[in-house]
Write an enzyme that holds these catalytic residues in place. Sequence first.
Site, PDB file in Angstrom:
ATOM      1  N   LYS A   1     -62.040  32.918  24.210  1.00 17.38           N
ATOM      2  CA  LYS A   1     -61.694  34.280  24.626  1.00 17.38           C
ATOM      3  C   LYS A   1     -62.278  34.550  26.006  1.00 17.38           C
ATOM      4  O   LYS A   1     -63.489  34.635  26.178  1.00 17.38           O
ATOM      5  CB  LYS A   1     -62.235  35.324  23.659  1.00 17.38           C
TER       6      LYS A   1
ATOM      7  N   GLU B   1     -75.916  31.678  26.063  1.00 14.62           N
ATOM      8  CA  GLU B   1     -76.351  31.651  27.460  1.00 14.62           C
ATOM      9  C   GLU B   1     -76.301  33.093  27.939  1.00 14.62           C
ATOM     10  O   GLU B   1     -75.227  33.650  28.129  1.00 14.62           O
ATOM     11  CB  GLU B   1     -75.428  30.730  28.264  1.00 14.62           C
TER      12      GLU B   1
ATOM     13  N   CYS C   1     -75.656  35.000  36.378  1.00 13.09           N
ATOM     14  CA  CYS C   1     -76.716  35.167  35.373  1.00 13.09           C
ATOM     15  C   CYS C   1     -78.042  34.637  35.872  1.00 13.09           C
ATOM     16  O   CYS C   1     -79.094  35.166  35.517  1.00 13.09           O
ATOM     17  CB  CYS C   1     -76.308  34.500  34.064  1.00 13.09           C
TER      18      CYS C   1
ATOM     19  N   GLU D   1     -81.603  43.416  34.350  1.00 15.63           N
ATOM     20  CA  GLU D   1     -80.578  42.623  35.025  1.00 15.63           C
ATOM     21  C   GLU D   1     -79.573  43.598  35.654  1.00 15.63           C
ATOM     22  O   GLU D   1     -78.948  44.394  34.954  1.00 15.63           O
ATOM     23  CB  GLU D   1     -79.877  41.724  34.014  1.00 15.63           C
TER      24      GLU D   1
END
Length: 765
Positions: free
Chosen positions: A189, A262, A296, A392
């Site tokens: 997906k 992850e 990331c 983040e």
Amino acid sequence: MPTVSEALSLMDYGPAPESPAVALDWLKGRTFGQFIAGAFTAPRDPFDSVNPATGAVLAQVSQGSEADVAAAVKAARAAARKWAGLSGGQRARHLYALARLMQKRERLFAVIESLDNGKPIRESRDIDVPLAVRHFYHHAGWAELIADEFPGMRPHGVCGQIIPWNFPLLMLAWKAAPALAAGNTVVLKPAEQTPLSALLFAELCIEAGLPKGVVNIVTGDGRTGAALVASDVDKIAFTGSTEVGRQIRRATAGSGKALTLELGGKSPFIVFAESDLDAAVEGVVDAIWFNQGEVCCAGSRILVQESVAERFTRRLKARMATLRVGDPLDKSTDIGAVVDRVQLDRIRGIVDQAVAEGAVLHQAPAPNGPGCFCPPALLTDLGAANIAMTEEIFGPVVALMTFRTPDEAVALANNTRYGLAASIWNENITAALDIAAQVKAGVVWINGTNLFDANAPFGGMRESGYGREGAREGMLAYLTGAGAGGRARNAPEALSPLPAGASGDAVDRTRKLYIGGAQKRPDGGYSYAVPGAQVPLGGRKDIRNAVEAAHKAGGWSRVTGHNRAQVLYFLAENLNARARDLGPGDEVAQAVERAFYWAAWADKYDGKVHSTASSQVTLAMKEPFGVMGIVCPEEAPLLGFVSTVLPAIAMGNRVIAVPSQANPVPALDLVQVLDTSDVPGGVVNIVTGPRAELTDTLAKHDDVAALWVFADATTCANAETQSAGNLKPVWTDPLTRDWSGPQGQSREFLRRAVQVKTVWVPYGA
Ligand code: NDP
């Protein structure tokens, strides 16, 4: 007439647009259905895929329903046996064909990616697409070599793969290539914002003649992702936010589905006074302004040594001012559009809050127009608790603070719940490598940043997730061992606590817990009866004390494998000498053999030097987790204990062990052996008592970095659920094993006792 140098300073870039014509021709305002069993379904419930740089609708894609997901998983299941049954060489040919076709369409992929995501064409053309192609070539190689290199392992079956929007094609390659090479089939997906390159890839699967159902692509939003997680797949591989990672951990608990995550990061970019400052400034450009900071592993926290901070910041601001923000399809654009309005608002929100908390913002105004543009930004004058240092941001915003000593740099670098990457700048390689050893990060770049290669394992520690992608280590995420295959374990019977002095026994005469190298009474003062003995009833507080003791024994993780081997050999000898006292029977003899076996491994399960595409040596170091919990099997009370605890400590971990509940005496008897074998206090801690409760405490404990649970299904499932807090990797096994044979000493025990740290070191020119 200006002088030549004046003219140079006045010169600007002319427009250098890449034509979108071929891509728009391919899209033609299409509405895509789902790619299931080798064909596109009729579109249903469509939504727009939008160009974030202009707001223009590129195409429409379908919102995948539960039924779509079920159909895709069914197709993948139907294709699985035949695909896994192909020889490695046959699978390799399919992967080569995909790689070659992708290479032929590189330009189309690059333009689609830039249109759909907003990233500059220079990046999609020179980084994303070539790396994706390289991934397929590299993994075609692994398919070819699988029988030789991974003997006795088999694919999981059907893999559900969920990817984010920041590197749509590259993430597809990172997920699909190793899964297919290992013999799995795939339901993938893509993110709702960026599905187009995956749909182009689907067309390539048809063209390459990939067997139907081997790759299926279901588009949609988070609901489609959740349906995939809940579906009948054998493994979930996820890249995305830590929050969704946690949800997936909870949703898959107890299902037996393998899981790799992850997740996010807040990676430090550490600049020492001895670094090449200009190179480091250029490094920041690649660390945080590359891909609009939507990376990331972005180096989003600059830690710069105080003595050079002023000089460094001045040069950094000057360089930032030269970055060009604008049309992603222009080849001289450095920073394109952020993926969508939601993400842009999120970035602005965090920046506003950082400023409200006292940070100073350096940022040019955003260009006019409808696009989602965020100019590069630098935040200074902030402390370690400022939101820009902890959250983040996933945008082109970097926070900068200073440090004085290397120790302070390490403390600041590790002052985060994440552990994805770190970038260390120091021309003194000895000093840089000293820091590399101390930072908690799955990937470390020395005098470099954001280097990637298909043959370099990538992945995080702590709340950045677990599992690796790329290289041999990444292949292991898509393979599984033979499996224990015993019968389901029963939950042990409920315990009847005996208060101190019960049964006429003073509590001093009952056995004791073993914590920090000393025998301790349980905090609650209760014990319970087992045949022939009264044993302590440990609880939450005892686990906490044991974790604290294990943390204090950190020296064990730093000694050499040789030193650990010596201690384990000594332990094995002492175990042998005391064999008669430990009871009759084969189990003791097998435990002695097992102890020698794990002693032998202590200095041999080492890392690798990977050959990557650039002038670096890439080290894949195997590091201990630190503090581990081990819930030992009920069956084989002595052999099960030795078989699980010793490999973990052989690899440098300190352990809190929960032995068999019904018969913990053999484990408690080992205390004398541990004491006389130079095993430092705190390396092995033993807490007896109600397993389900003790496991729950270990799973929830933030300072336990990894957990193994050999227990009944309910206890295993609960451990997985509770581990979502700090996202520790949990290895559960609800089936009994024959501990006397290979099931008691496979490589899996070693693999599960370490985490890989990939260190990129400059080598050669
Ligand atoms: P998400 O984690 O929500 O999205 C990642 C993928 O998971 C997408 O395909 C998403 O679908 C899907 N998804 C969402 N919810 C679920 C669910 N409950 N079950 C299964 N799959 C699900 O990230 P966002 O796109 O929402 O971004 C939010 C923040 O996450 C960003 O601001 C950034 O900080 C961080 N992020 C981090 C990434 C990383 O690699 N570390 C990557 C992307 C984002 P859909 O896109 O359709 O919602």
